[in-house]
Scaffold this motif. Structure first.
Motif, PDB file in Angstrom:
ATOM      1  N   ILE A   1      13.381  27.942   7.819  1.00 45.11           N
ATOM      2  CA  ILE A   1      13.879  29.380   7.845  1.00 45.11           C
ATOM      3  C   ILE A   1      13.287  30.285   6.938  1.00 45.11           C
ATOM      4  CG2 ILE A   1      15.891  30.597   8.115  1.00 45.11           C
ATOM      5  CD1 ILE A   1      15.649  28.652  10.012  1.00 45.11           C
ATOM      6  N   ALA A   2      12.655  31.330   7.328  1.00 44.89           N
ATOM      7  CA  ALA A   2      12.155  32.200   6.370  1.00 44.89           C
ATOM      8  C   ALA A   2      13.422  33.046   5.612  1.00 44.89           C
ATOM      9  CB  ALA A   2      11.374  33.432   6.930  1.00 44.89           C
ATOM     10  N   LYS A   3      13.303  33.423   4.449  1.00 44.23           N
ATOM     11  CA  LYS A   3      14.323  33.786   3.626  1.00 44.23           C
ATOM     12  C   LYS A   3      14.842  35.291   4.363  1.00 44.23           C
ATOM     13  CE  LYS A   3      15.380  35.614  -0.877  1.00 44.23           C
ATOM     14  NZ  LYS A   3      14.769  36.001  -2.718  1.00 44.23           N
ATOM     15  N   ASN A   4      14.043  36.129   4.949  1.00 44.21           N
ATOM     16  CA  ASN A   4      14.769  37.002   5.586  1.00 44.21           C
ATOM     17  C   ASN A   4      14.973  36.715   7.085  1.00 44.21           C
ATOM     18  OD1 ASN A   4      12.106  36.807   6.520  1.00 44.21           O
ATOM     19  ND2 ASN A   4      11.363  39.045   6.409  1.00 44.21           N
TER      20      ASN A   4
ATOM     21  N   ASP B   1      24.305  32.244   9.054  1.00 43.44           N
ATOM     22  CA  ASP B   1      24.367  33.667   8.740  1.00 43.44           C
ATOM     23  C   ASP B   1      25.131  34.527   9.299  1.00 43.44           C
ATOM     24  OD1 ASP B   1      22.370  33.425   6.378  1.00 43.44           O
ATOM     25  OD2 ASP B   1      20.771  33.311   7.768  1.00 43.44           O
ATOM     26  N   MET B   2      25.147  34.268  10.748  1.00 45.57           N
ATOM     27  CA  MET B   2      26.116  35.064  11.818  1.00 45.57           C
ATOM     28  C   MET B   2      26.467  34.073  12.882  1.00 45.57           C
ATOM     29  SD  MET B   2      24.742  38.266  14.474  1.00 45.57           S
ATOM     30  CE  MET B   2      24.823  39.394  12.819  1.00 45.57           C
TER      31      MET B   2
ATOM     32  N   GLY C   1      14.061  38.781  15.398  1.00 41.88           N
ATOM     33  CA  GLY C   1      13.524  37.757  14.458  1.00 41.88           C
ATOM     34  C   GLY C   1      14.669  36.960  14.105  1.00 41.88           C
ATOM     35  N   CYS C   2      15.752  36.536  14.485  1.00 45.03           N
ATOM     36  CA  CYS C   2      16.577  35.752  14.253  1.00 45.03           C
ATOM     37  C   CYS C   2      16.606  34.234  14.639  1.00 45.03           C
ATOM     38  CB  CYS C   2      18.034  36.112  14.926  1.00 45.03           C
ATOM     39  SG  CYS C   2      18.359  37.768  14.139  1.00 45.03           S
ATOM     40  N   ARG C   3      16.753  33.259  13.929  1.00 41.30           N
ATOM     41  CA  ARG C   3      16.719  31.931  14.379  1.00 41.30           C
ATOM     42  C   ARG C   3      17.980  31.585  14.959  1.00 41.30           C
ATOM     43  NH1 ARG C   3      13.164  27.662  16.105  1.00 41.30           N
ATOM     44  NH2 ARG C   3      14.643  25.821  15.935  1.00 41.30           N
ATOM     45  N   VAL C   4      17.860  31.519  16.506  1.00 39.75           N
ATOM     46  CA  VAL C   4      19.441  31.333  17.452  1.00 39.75           C
ATOM     47  C   VAL C   4      19.663  30.050  17.737  1.00 39.75           C
ATOM     48  CG1 VAL C   4      20.380  32.376  19.287  1.00 39.75           C
ATOM     49  CG2 VAL C   4      18.966  33.713  18.016  1.00 39.75           C
TER      50      VAL C   4
END
Length: 359
Positions: free
Chosen positions: A5-8, A85-86, A34-37
């Motif tokens: 997972i990239a920082k952003n 994160d979400m 750009g989210c990892r879902v």
């Protein structure tokens, strides 16, 4: 499996991602941003159209089951090095029909899914965010959580509970750097209506309103309803915004329904009565009982005169019996005073809001 997972890059977990629904399109749109879902579904086969996307992974998730929730959260945390994160609480079910005739098993299912299931996921994910001092919880409510219409009382009640729970949660989690947002969709074309239960009993007292009840249950599938993909494109940028709103309201009828929250109930009841058939039902029941005739009140459906109950908009006296003596007495309608206020308010609000709601 551990993913890099990239920082952003945000890690997002969404519930209720079955093909064709709002969650399905939210997953695709979040991935496009750009989210990892991690797309939660009760049956993995229902997420086949998502797994081809390299940024989306399907996760088996039944929000009504503690073990399923714990297993899904543990998997996501292990795969991402402890990050979520979400959280998007999207899973929900519809219950349509007269409130007094709704099977209690279906009522229980609505609240177990829409309220308790949502809270179950929040309880599992919020501590992770609190310890990291960051994160966002998005709870999908409904414009029905602002104001209830006829025929979806328990669904509206469950979504109102989501709104109230989210308001409290937002304030409680703010000191830990965790945001809470309510997304309140209007009429969105999705698969929600496909899964609703029976509309009413076999020998229903609401048989004369069958067509109105069926129309309300299928309202989100009307030709003017907002497509789920268009809805997702509109709300996802707001969900990812650095300056978050407490509520994101979007979709067909959403603005008008939100506005009606501020309209006096007597006017709102009149609008919804005309829109969803309770006004017509009152006339049909009166006609069936009397063999025809008019003069019914546009709000209550009752006729004036002795024993008729009078019109609550007219302020005219209605003949009622005293509960102590049994004698008839004449009373005036309290909501019609001062009459000028109601006439002016009706002229300004009823026409404008009703036209807006119908558009």
């Amino acid at each position: 499996m551990t993913v890099t997972i990239a920082k952003n890059e945000r890690v997002v977990l969404i519930s209720g991602c079955s093909a064709g629904g709002i969650g399905h399109h939210l997953a695709l749109e979040l991935a496009a941003h750009g989210c990892r879902v991690f797309a939660g579904v009760r049956t993995l086969s229902k997420a086949q159209t998502l797994v081809d996307n390299p940024r989306i992974e399907a996760v088996e998730l039944d929000i009504t089951d503690d073990a399923s929730v714990d297993a899904a959260i543990a998997y996501v945390l292990a795969a991402t090095g402890g990050r979520i994160d979400m959280l998007v609480n999207n899973a929900g079910v519809l219950c349509a029909g007269p409130a007094v005739e709704a099977p209690l098993a279906e009522v229980q299912q609505v609240f177990d899914t829409n309220v308790v299931g949502l809270a179950r996921l929040c309880r599992a994910v919020a501590p992770v965010m609190m310890d990291r001092r960051q994160g966002t919880i998005v709870n999908v409510g409904s414009v029905s959580g602002y104001v209830a219409t006829p025929w979806v009382g328990f669904y509206a009640a469950s979504k109102a509970a989501v709104h109230a729970y989210s308001d409290s949660l937002r304030m409680e989690l703010a000191p830990f750097g965790v945001n809470v947002v309510v997304v309140a969709p209007g009429s969105i074309k999705s698969n929600l209506v496909v899964n609703h239960g029976s509309l009413f009993d076999n020998n229903s007292r609401y048989e004369l309103a069958r067509s109105a009840i069926e129309a309300r249950a299928a309202l989100s599938q009307a030709s003017d309803s907002t497509p789920a993909d268009k809805f997702a494109r509109a709300v996802v940028p707001q969900m990812l915004c650095s300056s978050l709103s407490a509520y994101i309201t979007c979709g067909t009828h959403s603005a008008a329904t939100w506005f009606l929250y501020y309209v006096p109930p007597v006017i709102r009841d009149y609008i919804f009565g005309r829109r969803f058939g309770t006004h017509q039902l009152a006339k049909d029941l009166q006609s069936a009982a009397s063999g025809g005739g008019g003069g019914a009140c546009p709000v209550s459906g009752k006729k004036g005169g002795s024993g008729g109950g009078g019109c609550p908009m007219s302020g005219r006296a209605a003949s009622v019996s005293c509960p102590m003596s049994g004698r008839a007495t004449s009373v005036s309608c309290p909501i019609a005073s001062p009459a000028a206020m109601w006439v002016a308010l009706a002229a300004v609000v009823v026409g404008g809001v009703y036209t807006l709601f119908k558009s």
